[in-house]
Design a protein around this motif. Structure first.
Motif, PDB file in Angstrom:
ATOM      1  N   GLY A   1      54.289  35.572  34.684  1.00  0.00           N
ATOM      2  CA  GLY A   1      52.928  35.264  34.265  1.00  0.00           C
ATOM      3  C   GLY A   1      52.006  35.005  35.441  1.00  0.00           C
ATOM      4  N   LEU A   2      52.498  34.285  36.429  1.00  0.00           N
ATOM      5  CA  LEU A   2      51.695  34.013  37.616  1.00  0.00           C
ATOM      6  C   LEU A   2      51.397  35.301  38.380  1.00  0.00           C
ATOM      7  N   ALA A   3      52.388  36.173  38.505  1.00  0.00           N
ATOM      8  CA  ALA A   3      52.184  37.449  39.194  1.00  0.00           C
ATOM      9  C   ALA A   3      51.157  38.312  38.453  1.00  0.00           C
ATOM     10  N   ALA A   4      51.262  38.387  37.133  1.00  0.00           N
ATOM     11  CA  ALA A   4      50.308  39.171  36.347  1.00  0.00           C
ATOM     12  C   ALA A   4      48.901  38.599  36.489  1.00  0.00           C
ATOM     13  N   PHE A   5      48.788  37.278  36.477  1.00  0.00           N
ATOM     14  CA  PHE A   5      47.478  36.641  36.621  1.00  0.00           C
ATOM     15  C   PHE A   5      46.862  36.948  37.987  1.00  0.00           C
ATOM     16  N   ILE A   6      47.654  36.854  39.041  1.00  0.00           N
ATOM     17  CA  ILE A   6      47.147  37.093  40.396  1.00  0.00           C
ATOM     18  C   ILE A   6      46.722  38.546  40.571  1.00  0.00           C
ATOM     19  N   VAL A   7      47.561  39.479  40.105  1.00  0.00           N
ATOM     20  CA  VAL A   7      47.205  40.905  40.221  1.00  0.00           C
ATOM     21  C   VAL A   7      45.963  41.202  39.398  1.00  0.00           C
ATOM     22  N   GLY A   8      45.875  40.646  38.209  1.00  0.00           N
ATOM     23  CA  GLY A   8      44.687  40.836  37.383  1.00  0.00           C
ATOM     24  C   GLY A   8      43.437  40.287  38.016  1.00  0.00           C
ATOM     25  N   TYR A   9      43.553  39.146  38.670  1.00  0.00           N
ATOM     26  CA  TYR A   9      42.412  38.542  39.352  1.00  0.00           C
ATOM     27  C   TYR A   9      41.909  39.447  40.469  1.00  0.00           C
ATOM     28  N   PHE A  10      42.826  39.991  41.256  1.00  0.00           N
ATOM     29  CA  PHE A  10      42.417  40.858  42.356  1.00  0.00           C
ATOM     30  C   PHE A  10      41.871  42.193  41.857  1.00  0.00           C
ATOM     31  N   LEU A  11      42.389  42.713  40.768  1.00  0.00           N
ATOM     32  CA  LEU A  11      41.856  43.952  40.221  1.00  0.00           C
ATOM     33  C   LEU A  11      40.475  43.742  39.607  1.00  0.00           C
ATOM     34  N   TYR A  12      40.238  42.573  39.051  1.00  0.00           N
ATOM     35  CA  TYR A  12      38.945  42.297  38.440  1.00  0.00           C
ATOM     36  C   TYR A  12      37.842  42.164  39.478  1.00  0.00           C
ATOM     37  N   ASN A  13      38.178  41.586  40.627  1.00  0.00           N
ATOM     38  CA  ASN A  13      37.160  41.409  41.683  1.00  0.00           C
ATOM     39  C   ASN A  13      36.995  42.627  42.481  1.00  0.00           C
TER      40      ASN A  13
END
Length: 64
Positions: free
Chosen positions: A52-64
């Motif tokens: 979950g933490l990995a998915a959140f971090i990757v999603g955060y970087f893809l969103y920005n």
């Protein structure tokens, strides 16, 4: 890529929610029972939290 980032952020939050609270309706599913036999109780919980933490971090970087 923003859409994928939002989806991964939501997925990461859901995984963290499941890993922290361990809701019985999800935790007692057959898939989780098999994974629990393979990894143990703490191993499965750590796996879900890290995933979950990995998915959140990757999603955060893809969103920005």
């Amino acid at each position: 890529m923003e859409t994928l980032g939002i989806i991964l952020i939501i997925y990461g939050i859901l995984c963290l929610f499941i890993g922290i609270l361990k809701p019985p309706i999800i935790w007692n599913m057959a898939k989780f029972k098999v994974m629990e036999k393979m990894m143990g109780k703490n191993g499965l919980r750590i796996f879900v939290l890290v995933w979950g933490l990995a998915a959140f971090i990757v999603g955060y970087f893809l969103y920005n």
